[in-house]
Design an enzyme around this catalytic site. Sequence first.
Site, mmCIF file in Angstrom:
data_model
loop_
_atom_site.group_PDB
_atom_site.id
_atom_site.type_symbol
_atom_site.label_atom_id
_atom_site.label_comp_id
_atom_site.label_asym_id
_atom_site.label_seq_id
_atom_site.Cartn_x
_atom_site.Cartn_y
_atom_site.Cartn_z
ATOM 1 N N ASN A 428 -9.915 81.800 73.906
ATOM 2 C CA ASN A 428 -9.049 82.373 72.889
ATOM 3 C C ASN A 428 -8.604 81.294 71.908
ATOM 4 O O ASN A 428 -7.886 80.362 72.277
ATOM 5 C CB ASN A 428 -7.800 83.002 73.526
ATOM 6 C CG ASN A 428 -6.805 83.487 72.474
ATOM 7 O OD1 ASN A 428 -7.020 84.501 71.833
ATOM 8 N ND2 ASN A 428 -5.734 82.736 72.271
ATOM 9 N N GLU A 429 -9.098 81.357 70.692
ATOM 10 C CA GLU A 429 -8.605 80.610 69.526
ATOM 11 C C GLU A 429 -8.802 79.106 69.590
ATOM 12 O O GLU A 429 -8.276 78.392 68.732
ATOM 13 C CB GLU A 429 -7.129 80.944 69.258
ATOM 14 C CG GLU A 429 -6.908 82.396 68.869
ATOM 15 C CD GLU A 429 -5.486 82.726 68.417
ATOM 16 O OE1 GLU A 429 -4.584 81.876 68.617
ATOM 17 O OE2 GLU A 429 -5.271 83.823 67.879
ATOM 18 N N THR A 430 -9.585 78.587 70.528
ATOM 19 C CA THR A 430 -9.742 77.134 70.560
ATOM 20 C C THR A 430 -10.770 76.652 69.535
ATOM 21 O O THR A 430 -10.606 75.576 68.954
ATOM 22 C CB THR A 430 -10.128 76.649 71.970
ATOM 23 O OG1 THR A 430 -11.406 77.156 72.307
ATOM 24 C CG2 THR A 430 -9.115 77.101 72.998
ATOM 25 N N HIS A 493 -9.335 87.239 63.992
ATOM 26 C CA HIS A 493 -7.924 87.381 64.342
ATOM 27 C C HIS A 493 -7.119 87.410 63.049
ATOM 28 O O HIS A 493 -7.171 86.459 62.260
ATOM 29 C CB HIS A 493 -7.453 86.231 65.225
ATOM 30 C CG HIS A 493 -8.004 86.267 66.615
ATOM 31 N ND1 HIS A 493 -7.487 85.500 67.636
ATOM 32 C CD2 HIS A 493 -9.023 86.979 67.163
ATOM 33 C CE1 HIS A 493 -8.173 85.737 68.759
ATOM 34 N NE2 HIS A 493 -9.108 86.628 68.482
#
Length: 820
Positions: A428-430, A493
């Site tokens: 997630n979002e790295t 996102h």
Amino acid sequence: MKDVTELTEGWRLRHGEALLPARVPGCVHGDLLTAEVIPDPFLGRNETETAWVGRRAWTYLTELPRFDGPHERTDLVFDGLDTAAEITLAGRVLGTTRNMHRVHRFDVTGLTGALEVRFGSAYEEADRVRALTGARPNVYPGPFQYIRKMASSFGWDWGPTVVTAGMWRPVRLERWSTARLARVRPLVTVEGTTGHVELRVVVDRTETGADRPLVLRASTAGTSAEVTFEGDEAVLRWDVPDPALWWPRGYGDQPLHDLDLTLLDGGGHGEGAGHAGGHADGHGGIPLDMWHRRIGFRTVELDRSPDEHGTGCTFVVNGVRIFARGVNWIPGDVLPARMTPERYRTRLAQAADANVDLLRVWGGGIYEDDVFYDICDELGLMVWQDFLFACAAYPEEQPLRGEVEAEARDNVVRLMPHPSLVLWNGNNETLWGFRDWDWEGPLAGDSWGEGYYLGVLPRIVAELDPTRPYTAGSPWSGSWDHHPNDPRHGTHHSWEVWNRQDYADYRASVPRFVAEFGWQAPPALATLRRALPGEELAPDSPGMLHHQKAEDGNGKLNRGIARHFPLPEGDFDRWHYLAQVVQARAVAAGIEHWRANWPVCAGTVVWQLNDCWPVSSWAAIDGDGRPKPLYHELRRVYADRLLSLVPGADGPLLAVDNQSGTTWRTEVTLRRIAADGRVLRGAVVEVEAAARSVVRPALPAGLVPAPGSVKEFLVADADGLRAVHFPVTDAEFAYPSADYDVRLATCADSGAVQVVVTARSLVRDLLLQPDRLDPEAHADRGLLTLLPGEEARIRVTGWAGWADAGVSAVRDALFSVAPA
């Protein structure tokens, strides 16, 4: 046959000189709460008063009894140790662990005596690893990237800092002889009308069983297979003719088939050591071990083909392209051992009732309990499973690298039988964080996790579970050729809107797949009163601010309200209502726009379905399980058939969205209406929308109110569905004072009552907050817009005192938009 003894009784937790009763599975916080050593961290500001628990070492103790019998081997198995632990038996160190997310097994054959599990502080373990690997950036202050533990234990922008320790999953003794099933991987596929089952099996053998022939016997859906083998690995393959297909909810049924596997000694009827009194099963061979799961037959792919719009991202199940109607799932409790099958089923049933068909298990939490995926299988809820990396740069050196690989292997094998599981996601979002959050410079030359997401994890998925797609992250555009969060490519996102803009700006783009977006609101009033006992509630009261973890969260809430309504001053009830209205409207605005642009946009995954404690957050269901108005709005905008008036530069767009499997033929009644309720103009448009399609018919001339009109609005109705369009904000529109009658009517079923509201004027976004009637009360409807003369019926359950409270109590619990 293998014997299993659950070790749930007789545990104690050492606290100073005292030995407290301990629950296993459980955790230190739970045991201290039961013993009344600490206050509930969910209440008031107790979170800060209990922070010391996570910085201490803790020891659990019990006595491991002696087992007499013919079994050759005894294993002590921990399904989950949270997190840095040393296990000793009779003073002998069995081993150490540093990963909450994997199974640990120790040979304790012939051993008995005092069993101790000593948990070190997760902070200290993280500091030790950071000293070895060097520091890496993250979004939050907790050191979660240095320890394989639920990242959100260290706090998040919706969760408290409650750093747990303990045996959070079952502990057991397994006593076995000759051989046991060590790993079973079912690869279930469909080709044409034929199902294929391939079982890849690894066994462990004892010394005396090393050279013995073994038999594997499997069955499912009225078919079976058998193989005799030597060595440690075997494969069974067989076909299942004409299997009924498993479908996501709304697309078909969810047939599940028992898959049973038995391991037998193929060396005869009892010769050799250690069968513990076993008997041949009637077909030759003595059963040694068994394995059971439920499987479903279906195909799944993620279509990431390039097209004129960029790079797609569409789930395809059994050949059918799907607009995913999703929600993000976070851990259901900060103390995850407290999640019971009943709690899982309640929350997942709520998701299904809201017309959700996909849950994304977010990467800062846990790989959920097996029962979570079992229920998703039954309900037809597709599962997108993140590997557990979130919002940080993760070192790729030892000791983390070996733990990451072992954890991934454990959980891929554990979860792959479930037909509901449709996607593995690396993080997630790295990847996005590396590119956009000022990490690249400080990380020059250092590992940060890319090797996991683009190397280790896809390799493991390809090796162990090639039946499912893998994506490197969320968001992810598919390669470094595009920005990781480019809305034209892959998953996106959308957080700029909540953070800095008005929710109308969701309509500014059409991402290929919106994997996160959301808007905050406070929880139900009864939830706040339980969590903040005795507090005079205000948006900025001390407890409210403590239970608001987002950066500038209340500021963003207030700005979101003020863009549409006068911001209430000194009226908490009004502020609370408007914050919940804006949340519901914001999420609906995004979904309506993106659904209207199917198939370019192929899904939305709302942040978030659930909460893990009482807090102002993006959740549709608050920490006490009470639905916010957003929940009911999700049920509307995620229904198979959706009628929308989507604002655009040239006026509203009528969208007739049919995600059902049959053609939708309907008449849309359109009316331009004055604020006082007079119908100024009307028309009927006949529409036919094929299955899984969107039709955008032109609006007849003269129906759309003039831009900037403060006294006219547009209403569209079809088959019980309604859409409205107001040309200006609520603060600008000339609303009349809401005027309506209220009465109560009994329901045929006992324990329920109907609240009947009859409008005498335009009533915009009427909301009954049922918990104001009774903390146990629930309503079946959320926001309603009524025209003069219309009646709405709201079914209320759980209101024990309705006959005595009467209509006046209902009026106190009803809210609607008021004139500015």
